[in-house]
Design a protein around this motif. Structure first.
Motif, PDB file in Angstrom:
ATOM      1  N   MET A 122      -3.341   5.890  -2.662  1.00 36.47           N
ATOM      2  CA  MET A 122      -4.022   4.777  -3.355  1.00 36.47           C
ATOM      3  C   MET A 122      -5.517   4.710  -3.042  1.00 36.47           C
ATOM      4  O   MET A 122      -5.953   5.060  -1.943  1.00 36.47           O
ATOM      5  N   LEU A 158      -5.451  -1.143  -5.784  1.00 31.65           N
ATOM      6  CA  LEU A 158      -5.078  -2.391  -5.104  1.00 31.65           C
ATOM      7  C   LEU A 158      -6.225  -2.853  -4.217  1.00 31.65           C
ATOM      8  O   LEU A 158      -6.898  -2.025  -3.614  1.00 31.65           O
ATOM      9  N   GLY A 171     -10.624   4.062   0.882  1.00 30.32           N
ATOM     10  CA  GLY A 171     -10.980   2.646   0.955  1.00 30.32           C
ATOM     11  C   GLY A 171     -12.346   2.383   0.333  1.00 30.32           C
ATOM     12  O   GLY A 171     -13.278   3.181   0.491  1.00 30.32           O
ATOM     13  N   ILE A 194      -5.392   7.938   1.638  1.00 27.99           N
ATOM     14  CA  ILE A 194      -5.934   6.640   1.230  1.00 27.99           C
ATOM     15  C   ILE A 194      -7.447   6.758   1.117  1.00 27.99           C
ATOM     16  O   ILE A 194      -8.094   7.393   1.950  1.00 27.99           O
ATOM     17  N   LEU A 209      -8.103   1.870  -2.409  1.00 29.21           N
ATOM     18  CA  LEU A 209      -7.900   0.487  -1.965  1.00 29.21           C
ATOM     19  C   LEU A 209      -9.193  -0.289  -1.792  1.00 29.21           C
ATOM     20  O   LEU A 209     -10.124   0.193  -1.134  1.00 29.21           O
ATOM     21  N   CYS A 237      -9.936  -3.794  -9.659  1.00 32.59           N
ATOM     22  CA  CYS A 237      -8.605  -3.402  -9.145  1.00 32.59           C
ATOM     23  C   CYS A 237      -7.492  -3.704 -10.138  1.00 32.59           C
ATOM     24  O   CYS A 237      -7.536  -4.717 -10.826  1.00 32.59           O
ATOM     25  N   VAL A 250       0.840  -1.205   0.000  1.00 34.54           N
ATOM     26  CA  VAL A 250       0.000   0.000   0.000  1.00 34.54           C
ATOM     27  C   VAL A 250       0.875   1.255   0.000  1.00 34.54           C
ATOM     28  O   VAL A 250       1.830   1.348   0.775  1.00 34.54           O
TER      29      VAL A 250
END
Ligand SMILES: O=C[C@H](O)[C@H](O)[C@H](O)COP(=O)(O)O
Length: 259
Positions: free
Chosen positions: A46, A106, A77, A75, A48, A138, A42
């Motif tokens: 990103m 990712l 999510g 980040i 995620l 992803c 990570v």
């Protein structure tokens, strides 16, 4: 597929860096080791995919911890279940969804079975549909398991192959699923919970039929296509050709398998 790389345990203070101990590690400790290794992939900025289950939980906790420490920043999510949504919020991970972020950098998630080609069975926790949507979007999908999840053939472990179906006339759909794999001695069981055997209801308000096979189901792509052609089926738990990396934790260390 590249051969597995055995990564010796390093020597600093993170759980990853614990030298191979002389005591037996618990399955949960192995899950945590795999999860922490995956979080090394990570990077700040990103988007995620956040997986679901007892292994992915460790990764979500670790990402929250690194955000809190300022070691990761910016980040976003995308959770794969309501449960992970709640957990991620509780550890301070900013969240969004596939509508706003249709391409993710990712995803990190556990699996129930991993075959030598890195095909997976997922969904014994009931989150297969959202997982497949998020992980299918992803660029990189890192799967984290302890060695007990490695199998020669998917569906050959004698454990459940989950299929998410609509509740409408579920017995009809369950029977058609079972008939599809009659030659493999398939038995389909509605997933239930509690003393009264209430149907388990997914985050998408569907049911799950768990398929149990006595024999090898043969060609996985053909099996996948046949299941998806049945009206009433929403999705199944075979994740074929989706994982880019599988991290396996065992007593001997960490093995990283790449596509
Ligand atoms: O629906 C559940 C998910 O597919 C999980 O990622 C999978 O069942 C593995 O779960 P665990 O890490 O708890 O073994």
């Amino acid at each position: 597929m590249e051969a597995g790389i055995l990564v010796p345990s390093p020597t600093s203070s993170s759980p990853l860096s614990t030298p191979i101990p002389s005591v037996i590690l618990t399955q949960d400790e192995l899950k945590k080791i795999a999860a922490y290794k995956a979080v090394e992939y990570v990077e700040s900025g990103m988007v995620l995919g956040l997986g679901t289950g007892s292994t992915a939980k460790h990764a979500v906790d670790r990402i929250g911890e690194l955000l809190h420490q300022g070691k990761l920043q910016n980040i976003v999510g995308i959770p794969t279940s309501k449960k992970t949504h709640e957990q991620a919020l509780s550890v301070g991970i900013p969240l969004s969804d596939l509508d706003s972020h249709p391409v993710l950098d990712l995803a990190i998630d556990g699996a129930d079975e991993v075959d030598p080609h890195l095909n997976l069975v997922k969904g014994r926790g009931g989150s297969l549909l959202r997982e497949k949507m998020v992980e299918g979007a992803c660029r990189k999908f890192v799967v984290i398991v302890d060695e007990s999840k490695l199998v020669k053939h998917l569906g050959g472990s004698g454990l459940a192959m989950p299929v998410e179906i609509v509740p409408f006339c579920w017995k009809f759909t369950a029977k058609r699923l079972q008939d599809l794999f009659e030659d493999a001695g398939c038995v389909g069981k509605l997933r239930t919970f509690g003393e009264n055997g209430e149907p388990f209801v997914t985050d998408n308000r569907n049911y799950i039929v768990d398929l149990y096979f006595k024999k090898d189901i043969g060609d996985l792509k053909a099996a996948s296509d046949a299941i998806l052609q049945l009206a009433g089926v929403v999705e199944h738990g075979m994740f074929l050709d989706m994982a880019t990396t599988v991290i396996v934790a065992s007593e001997l260390g960490i093995t990283v398998k790449n596509k």
